[in-house]
Design an enzyme around this catalytic site. Structure first.
Site, PDB file in Angstrom:
ATOM      1  N   ASP A   1       9.761 -24.717  -1.397  1.00 28.46           N
ATOM      2  CA  ASP A   1       9.935 -24.019  -2.689  1.00 28.46           C
ATOM      3  C   ASP A   1      11.181 -24.109  -3.298  1.00 28.46           C
ATOM      4  OD1 ASP A   1       7.338 -21.644  -2.551  1.00 28.46           O
ATOM      5  OD2 ASP A   1       8.076 -23.058  -0.673  1.00 28.46           O
TER       6      ASP A   1
ATOM      7  N   GLU B   1      10.355 -18.858 -10.257  1.00 29.64           N
ATOM      8  CA  GLU B   1       9.986 -17.789  -9.077  1.00 29.64           C
ATOM      9  C   GLU B   1      11.043 -17.539  -8.289  1.00 29.64           C
ATOM     10  OE1 GLU B   1       6.683 -18.574  -6.941  1.00 29.64           O
ATOM     11  OE2 GLU B   1       6.585 -16.859  -5.709  1.00 29.64           O
TER      12      GLU B   1
ATOM     13  N   ASP C   1       6.992 -22.341 -11.497  1.00 31.81           N
ATOM     14  CA  ASP C   1       6.594 -21.688 -10.240  1.00 31.81           C
ATOM     15  C   ASP C   1       6.845 -23.173  -9.130  1.00 31.81           C
ATOM     16  OD1 ASP C   1       5.394 -21.153  -7.652  1.00 31.81           O
ATOM     17  OD2 ASP C   1       3.744 -20.002  -8.741  1.00 31.81           O
TER      18      ASP C   1
ATOM     19  N   ILE D   1       6.474 -24.258  -5.967  1.00 32.36           N
ATOM     20  CA  ILE D   1       5.156 -24.108  -5.296  1.00 32.36           C
ATOM     21  C   ILE D   1       4.300 -23.133  -5.688  1.00 32.36           C
ATOM     22  CG2 ILE D   1       4.008 -24.438  -3.132  1.00 32.36           C
ATOM     23  CD1 ILE D   1       6.341 -25.936  -2.178  1.00 32.36           C
ATOM     24  N   ASP D   2       3.128 -23.345  -6.185  1.00 29.27           N
ATOM     25  CA  ASP D   2       2.216 -22.428  -6.505  1.00 29.27           C
ATOM     26  C   ASP D   2       1.135 -22.388  -5.445  1.00 29.27           C
ATOM     27  OD1 ASP D   2       0.769 -20.057  -7.465  1.00 29.27           O
ATOM     28  OD2 ASP D   2      -0.245 -21.534  -8.995  1.00 29.27           O
TER      29      ASP D   2
ATOM     30  N   THR E   1       1.846 -20.887  -2.184  1.00 27.47           N
ATOM     31  CA  THR E   1       2.497 -21.620  -1.005  1.00 27.47           C
ATOM     32  C   THR E   1       1.813 -21.334   0.370  1.00 27.47           C
ATOM     33  OG1 THR E   1       4.693 -20.348  -2.195  1.00 27.47           O
ATOM     34  CG2 THR E   1       4.713 -21.005   0.260  1.00 27.47           C
TER      35      THR E   1
ATOM     36  N   ASP F   1       2.397 -18.018 -12.833  1.00 27.14           N
ATOM     37  CA  ASP F   1       1.009 -18.331 -12.267  1.00 27.14           C
ATOM     38  C   ASP F   1      -0.001 -18.465 -13.017  1.00 27.14           C
ATOM     39  OD1 ASP F   1       1.764 -18.005  -9.449  1.00 27.14           O
ATOM     40  OD2 ASP F   1       1.962 -15.853  -9.552  1.00 27.14           O
TER      41      ASP F   1
HETATM   42  N1  LIG Z   1      -1.300  -8.795  -4.832  1.00 27.67           N
HETATM   43  C1  LIG Z   1      -1.415 -10.028  -5.465  1.00 27.67           C
HETATM   44  N2  LIG Z   1      -2.406 -10.129  -6.474  1.00 27.67           N
HETATM   45  C2  LIG Z   1      -2.499 -11.159  -7.086  1.00 27.67           C
HETATM   46  N3  LIG Z   1      -1.784 -12.246  -7.157  1.00 27.67           N
HETATM   47  C3  LIG Z   1      -0.802 -12.115  -5.790  1.00 27.67           C
HETATM   48  C4  LIG Z   1      -0.487 -10.964  -5.033  1.00 27.67           C
HETATM   49  N4  LIG Z   1       0.321 -11.207  -4.304  1.00 27.67           N
HETATM   50  C5  LIG Z   1       0.900 -12.651  -4.715  1.00 27.67           C
HETATM   51  N5  LIG Z   1       0.121 -13.249  -5.665  1.00 27.67           N
HETATM   52  C6  LIG Z   1       0.314 -14.580  -6.519  1.00 27.67           C
HETATM   53  O1  LIG Z   1      -0.734 -15.302  -5.914  1.00 27.67           O
HETATM   54  C7  LIG Z   1      -0.212 -16.721  -6.083  1.00 27.67           C
HETATM   55  C8  LIG Z   1      -1.168 -17.631  -5.791  1.00 27.67           C
HETATM   56  O2  LIG Z   1      -2.365 -17.511  -6.125  1.00 27.67           O
HETATM   57  P1  LIG Z   1      -3.896 -18.009  -5.488  1.00 27.67           P
HETATM   58  O3  LIG Z   1      -4.285 -17.022  -4.733  1.00 27.67           O
HETATM   59  O4  LIG Z   1      -4.705 -18.403  -6.699  1.00 27.67           O
HETATM   60  O5  LIG Z   1      -3.265 -19.434  -4.937  1.00 27.67           O
HETATM   61  C9  LIG Z   1       1.127 -16.750  -5.572  1.00 27.67           C
HETATM   62  O6  LIG Z   1       1.820 -17.658  -6.104  1.00 27.67           O
HETATM   63  P2  LIG Z   1       3.117 -18.353  -4.955  1.00 27.67           P
HETATM   64  O7  LIG Z   1       2.033 -19.123  -3.827  1.00 27.67           O
HETATM   65  O8  LIG Z   1       3.604 -19.346  -5.967  1.00 27.67           O
HETATM   66  O9  LIG Z   1       3.936 -17.190  -4.692  1.00 27.67           O
HETATM   67  C10 LIG Z   1       1.639 -15.210  -5.838  1.00 27.67           C
HETATM   68  O10 LIG Z   1       2.312 -15.332  -6.861  1.00 27.67           O
HETATM   69 MG   LIG Z   2       2.393 -18.937  -7.798  1.00 27.88          MG
HETATM   70 MG   LIG Z   3       5.719 -17.043  -4.080  1.00 25.79          MG
HETATM   71 MG   LIG Z   4       5.440 -20.195  -5.956  1.00 22.02          MG
END
Ligand SMILES: Nc1ncnc2c1ncn2[C@@H]1O[C@H](COP(=O)(O)O)[C@@H](OP(=O)(O)O)[C@H]1O
Ligand SMILES: [Mg+2]
Ligand SMILES: [Mg+2]
Ligand SMILES: [Mg+2]
Length: 353
Positions: A48, A71, A143, A145-146, A148, A292
């Site tokens: 990331d 991020e 972002d 790495i979206d 992660t 996101d």
């Molecule tokens: N309580 C929460 N509710 C909704 N989204 C959340 C969360 N906690 C973290 N996230 C977000 O959910 C993203 C991943 O989405 P998904 O579940 O669709 O893969 C994460 O991005 P990162 O992985 O970039 O941190 C993070 O920003």
């Molecule tokens: Mg993300």
């Molecule tokens: Mg993150």
């Molecule tokens: Mg991320």
């Protein structure tokens, strides 16, 4: 005359492609101790941080006046306890940035063998992402790495970058190294970049040769009732999946949901692999982050779809780093979107009884 945002698009594709090369190689080498847990308990890896350094380098060189809402930040890496990770991140970012130029790339973007940065420069480059956002002006949101958690599982993740101008997303680029190029051939070759420019359509490019392989135009297809299904998060903490089940029931959907990490869900929606993106808050007071959803939202709209919160209002990318009070996200083709909103509101009424 060049189309609007032609240079921004070229730089964004180059940046996302380089970052994807980095994250793919990091995954294969990731060792214990290369992941941190952030204050909100979510994971962040050397991938990331170094991907943010790579993308921010290109953006800073090509558009020095543009602020970046990223991020990650380098605070943990500046601490003594971050020394080992810092060294690794500096190495990874430099290896990626100094690789030979490919078609479509320019040396002036900080690329090529002579562009090694010091550790201090890399940390400052990561911290170019600390902008707070807001309603006016040009800004990028990144972002690195979206998904992660998906990345750590070897599943879906995406490198996600968008350009926002006066609260409106004008350009979105998402690199999905683990996504099959064709959903018709799920075990076939993987790696795609999804690109949308406002008013210029949505396209899929190959991740290996985005500047030479022909782009594939994307339009959300008209779904039959049998084909319609939900695209949802893998993580129960990120979206209320039981609520999705009820919405699917109200809509008479029979096909099981597709669970996938990251904004690869928006990419899948844009190319018709699934019909409805639904993400409702789990009730923890979490606010959705602009990075996101920004690139995914313009991709869906340019593919002919609609994206709103559960009240049918547009997402507001001008409120700062978050989307403000969390009313969830609903995205789909024009026709199903209206039906989904009704079903969501019905399910909400049932819940409040
Ligand atoms: N309580 C929460 N509710 C909704 N989204 C959340 C969360 N906690 C973290 N996230 C977000 O959910 C993203 C991943 O989405 P998904 O579940 O669709 O893969 C994460 O991005 P990162 O992985 O970039 O941190 C993070 O920003
Ligand atoms: Mg993300
Ligand atoms: Mg993150
Ligand atoms: Mg991320």
């Amino acid at each position: 005359m060049a189309l609007p945002y032609a240079l921004e698009k070229q730089v964004a594709i180059a940046a996302v492609r380089r970052a994807c090369v980095l994250t793919s190689s990091v995954f294969n080498q990731l060792v214990k101790g290369e992941t941190l847990t952030k204050d909100d308990k979510s994971p962040v890896t050397v991938g990331d941080f170094s991907a943010q350094a790579v993308v921010n380098t290109l953006l800073t060189r090509a558009f020095p006046d543009d602020p970046i809402v990223g991020e990650e930040d380098a605070a943990d890496l500046r601490a003594e306890s971050g020394a080992v990770m810092r060294e690794r991140i500096v190495g990874l970012a430099n290896d990626t940035l100094t690789a030979d130029l490919q078609e479509g790339e320019k040396e002036e973007w900080g690329l090529g063998p002579s562009h090694r940065q010091t550790a201090a420069q890399i940390l400052d480059t990561i911290d170019r992402g600390t902008f707070n956002g807001g309603p006016t002006g040009r800004m990028w949101t990144l972002d690195p790495i979206d998904g992660t958690k998906g990345f750590l599982r070897g599943e879906q993740y995406a490198v996600c970058l968008a350009l926002i101008v006066n609260s409106r997303v004008e350009l979105g680029v998402m690199g999905c190294p683990n996504l099959p190029i064709s959903s018709a051939n799920p075990s076939g070759p993987k790696g795609a970049i999804f690109v949308a420019v406002r008013g210029q359509g949505a396209h899929q490019f190959s991740l290996s040769n985005p500047f030479s392989d022909p782009p594939i135009p994307l339009t959300i297809p008209a779904f039959t009732q049998e084909d319609l299904n939900l695209l949802e998060s893998v993580e129960k903490a990120h979206a209320k999946l039981s609520f999705n089940d009820r919405v699917a029931e109200i809509l008479g959907i029979t096909r099981p949901p597709t669970r996938m990490d990251s904004q690869a869900k928006y990419c899948s929606l844009a190319r018709g692999d699934g019909g409805i993106y639904l993400r409702m808050p789990v009730g923890s007071g979490y606010k959705e982050k602009i990075w996101d959803h920004a690139p995914g939202s313009v991709l869906v709209e340019e593919a002919g779809g609609v994206i709103t919160n559960s009240r049918g209002e547009p997402l507001d990318f001008g409120l700062g780093r978050t989307l403000g009070e969390n009313f969830g996200v609903v995205a789909a083709g024009k026709v199903p979107h209206a039906r989904v909103l009704e079903a969501v509101q019905q399910a909400q009424k049932e819940e409040s009884k």
